[in-house]
Design an enzyme around this catalytic site. Sequence first.
Site, PDB file in Angstrom:
ATOM      1  N   GLY A   1     -10.581  15.399  20.083  1.00 22.96           N
ATOM      2  CA  GLY A   1     -11.926  16.054  19.707  1.00 22.96           C
ATOM      3  C   GLY A   1     -11.596  17.260  18.627  1.00 22.96           C
ATOM      4  O   GLY A   1     -10.595  17.233  18.056  1.00 22.96           O
TER       5      GLY A   1
ATOM      6  N   VAL B   1      -7.442  15.237  25.200  1.00 25.57           N
ATOM      7  CA  VAL B   1      -7.633  14.746  26.557  1.00 25.57           C
ATOM      8  C   VAL B   1      -6.265  13.952  26.849  1.00 25.57           C
ATOM      9  O   VAL B   1      -6.094  13.106  26.188  1.00 25.57           O
ATOM     10  CB  VAL B   1      -8.967  13.675  26.569  1.00 25.57           C
TER      11      VAL B   1
ATOM     12  N   LYS C   1      -8.846  17.287  30.130  1.00 24.06           N
ATOM     13  CA  LYS C   1      -9.216  17.856  28.879  1.00 24.06           C
ATOM     14  C   LYS C   1      -8.765  19.204  28.908  1.00 24.06           C
ATOM     15  O   LYS C   1      -9.012  20.102  29.448  1.00 24.06           O
ATOM     16  CB  LYS C   1     -10.998  17.876  28.894  1.00 24.06           C
TER      17      LYS C   1
ATOM     18  N   ASP D   1     -24.819  17.701  23.165  1.00 29.64           N
ATOM     19  CA  ASP D   1     -23.777  17.008  22.267  1.00 29.64           C
ATOM     20  C   ASP D   1     -23.951  15.349  22.439  1.00 29.64           C
ATOM     21  O   ASP D   1     -22.837  14.890  22.681  1.00 29.64           O
ATOM     22  CB  ASP D   1     -22.464  17.557  22.172  1.00 29.64           C
TER      23      ASP D   1
END
Length: 811
Positions: free
Chosen positions: A548, A553, A568, A666
């Site tokens: 990300g 991850v 993560k 988000d």
Amino acid sequence: MFSAKKQGGGLPSQAAQAAVCVLLALLFALGGDRLVGIERGFYDLCQRLSAGAVTAPVVIVAPDSATGDLWSQPRLDVLLTDLKAGGARLIVPAAPAPQAGTAEVSRLQSLIRLEQQGGTLRSGASPGVLEQQLAEAESRRLQLQRIAAAALAAGNVVIGLATTERRPGTEAPTKACADRVAAEGSTLAALPGKLPAAALAPAAPQLCEAAAAIGHVALMTDRDGVMRRAAPILATDEGPVLPIALAAAGLDESDPQDGGVSLARFYRAAPGRGAFTVIPAADVLGGRAGGRFRDSYVVIGHPDASPADSVRTPLGPASTRATLVATDLANYLSGEHISRPGWASWVEIGLAIALALVAVLGGRLSLPVAAMTAVGGMLALLLAEFLLVAVAGLWLHLAGLALFCLTGVAALQFFVQFSRRSQQPAMETTRGGQVSPVGHGEELDLGFSVLRQQPTTERTKAQLYDLAMEHGKRRDYARAERVFRHLAARDPGYRDVAQKLEKLSGARGLAATPKARSAPETGAAQAPPSPAGRTLGRYELERVIGRGAMATVYLGRDPTINRRVAIKTLPLAEEFADSDLATARSHFLREAESAGRLNHPYIISIHDAGEDNNVAYLAMEYFEGKPLSHYAQLGRLLPPKVVFELMARAAEALHYAHSQNVVHRDVKPANLMYDVDSDRMKLTDFGIARLTDASRTRTGIILGTPSYMSPEQLSASKVSGQTDLYSLGVTMYHLLTGAPPFQADSIPRLMDKIVNQRHRPVSDLRDDVPACVDSILDRALAKNPADRYESGKAMALALRECCSTFPAEIL
């Protein structure tokens, strides 16, 4: 970095420029005549410049009277006999053959008998009127019989038939004419292509029986009223019919000279005299013609006419039917028709593509050189079309392409020059090392989020490079490296990105994995080492399964219970300055606190949280599936029913989270995982979710994705569950159409659209969804949170109710 001066629009890639230029060139090549009439206008100019004297033996005989119908001329039968006796090779009356007149005579005779029986005349009629009309009708009928006898005796008279539109109830031609057409049309049955259809008007049967050949006298004019084409071969119920000129030229089915598509060449008249020799009928009847029509093709008709009877030609002056038939006949005899071959369109398309590619390359030239090249290409194309028309007798549509040479290159040059000027200040500032602070770190992060969604153009790459340099100036080396890595993935050889990454790697001593330090990178495209065999906390790492904006991850395994997990990670020390490290650690643990309390079938479960060697991590449920962003592109879109069901599940998951005082903040396709095989969906990454109790009401916009953010998030106002429902509406719109409802190439423009503009209805983009889709999205994407759905449950109910209204064929 992202000042207004730099937001003026980027320069598209060369592939995009080429595609636009090809479409524009094809538009000018194939539609120039419809757009501006340039093809017809330039063709007319070519005709006027190239027209010459008539060489075929065609003369026009003008009737005694300049007015009235040709077939009513009192001595037409004698004229036909004298023309034959004088040596005329072929005789062509230009007017269409009249009806026999027998029906009119019978009608008048019946009226006279009725008056005689009743002893009275019709109201308003004078004695002897009907008898006078009957005498005139009998005279016309007898005259047609004399003309037919003269034509039969001459044996070289070609008769033209009138045509009408084919409609129900149209009067059929007489049997003699129909039989003649069928007999002659049988030899034309093998003509290729589809012939234009028409119906034949009734004509005197005696004329059809006496004629040496028959044809039609229909004319073909373009939309501007100018006749440029030769009369076509027509398809009638009785059979194919040649134009009268083609029938008169003696051409049969073995060489029809493309009569359906040829373009007639019109000869320019010399000053002071006509293009054809005109002989008065009185001179022929009086023996004063002096053999001027011997061995010639004679067209009988009026060479001059009133404006109401005239037809315009490319040469400008009005022409009569006699002149047009004579011109067409002369063209057939001389083989001088201008044709448009079947391969012409393919040549024009090929030239359009070639010119479009040349235009794109010309965008790199300086303005004077590009202008000279465009003008030269335009003149070359115009000259080529003129020579093809004047010398080779071919018409290729090159005038539209000539116009494209000028306008296409000019538009590209203007766009390129404008883009270069808009980008020049930013490049000089960056290279000069005098970049002034243009925003806070939040704005730079938001800028990166916007740029990652933009196509890979030169301007996008330049902005990414400047963004990374700005991070470097602020000594934020982790973000600088992240942007450089993203740029290297798009273009490994861009500028000095490889050297920048190598320096950043050495300066920061980056660790490639949580507990092992890799060797310094040697190039932008170098892949990170595999994490297999390494550990984080008690978890064994296997491979990277996602990256990300700041997090990575991994697929891992919990050896205690032998369970596969998704881990993560967030390297806090690398991503945040020392002054912000404590806040970042608190934020990450707050994420674990908020997400860990959520237990819902549509939400990824959080098993554990911790920190190891300044690397914070979350151990989550491992879900085998793909993010919905994979299905948010044209060509991969899911069926509408599936999208509705997935959005309903997500709305239910959000309703549950909101009931636990957790706002996701988000929601986007990348955070919705979907397994097609098992039809399972999970909402993941509550990465910026915060508790919405009284002590924590303020939120920021740093980590959100701009295209999916609500107006209140952009204005840093208080967020609520309606904020997530807005983002879910944007996600649904994206999954249905292949693009978010609001897109822009700059942060200010994107924000302005989200806050002020209304989205385009989905029904305008797709016709396979019910109308209730728009009402759902209108409410979900309302600018005011109070106007949106009151809860995720309410939105889920609306989605499933709308889904039930899908037509059966859509389901």
